[in-house]
Design a protein around this motif. Structure first.
Motif, PDB file in Angstrom:
ATOM      1  N   GLU A   1      -3.982 -17.621   7.485  1.00 39.92           N
ATOM      2  CA  GLU A   1      -2.889 -16.460   7.564  1.00 39.92           C
ATOM      3  C   GLU A   1      -3.477 -15.634   6.294  1.00 39.92           C
ATOM      4  OE1 GLU A   1       0.659 -14.961   9.731  1.00 39.92           O
ATOM      5  OE2 GLU A   1       0.468 -16.818  10.829  1.00 39.92           O
TER       6      GLU A   1
ATOM      7  N   ALA B   1      -4.893 -11.918   5.283  1.00 43.97           N
ATOM      8  CA  ALA B   1      -4.172 -11.536   4.116  1.00 43.97           C
ATOM      9  C   ALA B   1      -4.835 -10.736   3.211  1.00 43.97           C
ATOM     10  CB  ALA B   1      -2.853 -12.095   3.470  1.00 43.97           C
TER      11      ALA B   1
ATOM     12  N   LYS C   1      -7.330  -8.970   4.581  1.00 44.04           N
ATOM     13  CA  LYS C   1      -7.019  -6.983   4.122  1.00 44.04           C
ATOM     14  C   LYS C   1      -7.517  -6.432   2.802  1.00 44.04           C
ATOM     15  CE  LYS C   1      -3.920  -7.088   7.837  1.00 44.04           C
ATOM     16  NZ  LYS C   1      -1.830  -7.866   7.551  1.00 44.04           N
ATOM     17  N   HIS C   2      -7.981  -6.763   2.070  1.00 47.27           N
ATOM     18  CA  HIS C   2      -7.863  -6.501   0.349  1.00 47.27           C
ATOM     19  C   HIS C   2      -9.303  -6.632  -0.020  1.00 47.27           C
ATOM     20  CE1 HIS C   2      -3.615  -5.408   0.317  1.00 47.27           C
ATOM     21  NE2 HIS C   2      -2.637  -6.267   1.599  1.00 47.27           N
TER      22      HIS C   2
ATOM     23  N   ARG D   1       0.657  -6.339  -3.060  1.00 47.92           N
ATOM     24  CA  ARG D   1       0.748  -5.308  -1.540  1.00 47.92           C
ATOM     25  C   ARG D   1      -0.464  -6.654  -0.695  1.00 47.92           C
ATOM     26  NH1 ARG D   1      -3.848  -2.082  -1.156  1.00 47.92           N
ATOM     27  NH2 ARG D   1      -4.787  -2.264  -3.326  1.00 47.92           N
ATOM     28  N   LEU D   2      -1.103  -7.057  -1.327  1.00 46.21           N
ATOM     29  CA  LEU D   2      -1.611  -8.478  -0.149  1.00 46.21           C
ATOM     30  C   LEU D   2      -0.100  -9.910  -0.362  1.00 46.21           C
ATOM     31  CD1 LEU D   2      -4.307 -11.120  -1.175  1.00 46.21           C
ATOM     32  CD2 LEU D   2      -2.322 -11.870  -0.271  1.00 46.21           C
TER      33      LEU D   2
ATOM     34  N   SER E   1       2.875  -8.928   0.480  1.00 44.80           N
ATOM     35  CA  SER E   1       3.857  -8.501   1.383  1.00 44.80           C
ATOM     36  C   SER E   1       3.086  -8.394   2.145  1.00 44.80           C
ATOM     37  CB  SER E   1       4.443  -6.624   0.494  1.00 44.80           C
ATOM     38  OG  SER E   1       3.918  -6.218  -0.292  1.00 44.80           O
ATOM     39  N   SER E   2       2.093  -8.310   2.176  1.00 42.39           N
ATOM     40  CA  SER E   2       1.442  -8.137   4.083  1.00 42.39           C
ATOM     41  C   SER E   2       1.406 -10.438   4.518  1.00 42.39           C
ATOM     42  CB  SER E   2       0.695  -7.283   4.013  1.00 42.39           C
ATOM     43  OG  SER E   2      -0.892  -8.820   3.480  1.00 42.39           O
TER      44      SER E   2
ATOM     45  N   ASP F   1       2.257 -12.139   6.712  1.00 42.81           N
ATOM     46  CA  ASP F   1       2.778 -11.991   7.571  1.00 42.81           C
ATOM     47  C   ASP F   1       3.456 -13.674   8.088  1.00 42.81           C
ATOM     48  OD1 ASP F   1       2.552  -9.390   8.661  1.00 42.81           O
ATOM     49  OD2 ASP F   1       0.662 -10.126   9.484  1.00 42.81           O
TER      50      ASP F   1
ATOM     51  N   ARG G   1       6.864 -13.810   8.002  1.00 45.70           N
ATOM     52  CA  ARG G   1       7.654 -13.516   8.390  1.00 45.70           C
ATOM     53  C   ARG G   1       7.742 -13.907   9.948  1.00 45.70           C
ATOM     54  NH1 ARG G   1       5.052  -8.292   7.616  1.00 45.70           N
ATOM     55  NH2 ARG G   1       6.120  -7.940   4.937  1.00 45.70           N
TER      56      ARG G   1
ATOM     57  N   THR H   1       8.405  -1.938   3.567  1.00 49.15           N
ATOM     58  CA  THR H   1       8.498  -3.140   3.773  1.00 49.15           C
ATOM     59  C   THR H   1       9.761  -3.974   3.944  1.00 49.15           C
ATOM     60  OG1 THR H   1       5.789  -2.409   2.550  1.00 49.15           O
ATOM     61  CG2 THR H   1       6.758  -5.018   2.937  1.00 49.15           C
TER      62      THR H   1
END
Lengths: 142, 142
Positions: free
Chosen positions: A26, A30, A33-34, A107-108, A110-111, A113, A116, B2
């Motif tokens: 993960e 993440a 994504k960046h 941003r990374l 809070s993404s 996952d 969560r 978010t």
DNA sequence: CTGGATATTTCACGTTGTCAAGCAAATGGG
DNA sequence: CCCATTTGCTTGACAACGTGAAATATCCAG
């Protein structure tokens, strides 16, 4: 002579292994994504807290300083990090996250996952218990 | 939009990050004692359970099959692994741990200090609690 | 039998990591 | 003050790991 590891401990070690594997997946996803690699994301995370000499980054990552040179090079080219002189010691180069770098890292983060999905399965009580146990494992007693 | 992550969850995520880092250090160190890299050790671990087509190794590692070729090459050169034909499908190559490979992996595994040092700080009750929470996190409910 | 899918390998390439060598700057003992 | 040593960083050579694309061999459905 090797102390036979009891089944409970062995299972816990395996479970931790699974968590480690899962966390990495993960984290790398993440970062990806960046357009960052795992190592780049980790360094950016360190530098988001405070600027730091190359040397200290290497210590945190537990790798050779020569390795850090390349990682910082690649982050610097993209404007996420900059090298600053140190006022007191001209040998030292302080690596610092730029505004863009800090923003990217936030941003990374809070993404991520992982915060969560698997933890969402746990109640607050369980999370608290987990926190306390992990603290003890890591020797972070108060 | 978010969802702000609550402090407890955030701390747990950080603690897990620390555990992950720690686990990796120790795993790589243990592998290094046997002249293996982390990836080689992981593959050897898989193959210690049962022979497996290259393809499936890649799936387990979540990487491209072309990557596995190289890892198996290096293990094969050292006699820890061998490629066998598959009786039913001649396209498939089954990678299998040799006796030396299995033995090396068993030694590696019992030298995994992570099982002892940080977990030793926990009582049996704590370990049991940790096991149950990790099982739930990973969705391994019975 | 033919065409498409599958399993593996090879190649080119980028990132991460090591180690040894080199340069610049700091530091301490004479 | 000066030289020798140490410290901080970079460079270069090399290996492992990882990706993606193309090649080869085999399987399988029609």
């Amino acid at each position: 002579m090797t102390p036979r590891i009891d089944p409970l401990t062995r299972e816990v070690v395996d479970l931790i292994g699974s968590v480690v594997f899962r966390y990495h997946e993960e984290y790398d996803a993440a970062a990806g994504k960046h357009q960052l690699t795992g190592a780049q994301a980790r360094v950016l995370g360190l530098l988001s807290l405070e600027p730091m000499p190359m040397r200290r980054i290497a210590e945190q990552l537990k790798c050779e300083p020569s390795n850090v040179t390349g990682i910082i090079d690649r982050l610097e080219i993209r404007g996420l990090v900059e090298r600053r002189p140190d006022a007191a010691d001209r040998r030292i180069k302080l690596a610092a996250a730029t505004a863009a770098g800090k923003e990217t890292y936030e941003r990374l983060r809070s993404s991520l996952d992982f915060a969560r999905e698997p933890l969402a399965r746990l109640s607050t009580d369980e999370r608290t218990a987990l926190r306390d146990i992990l603290r003890r494992m890591l020797g972070l007693e108060t």
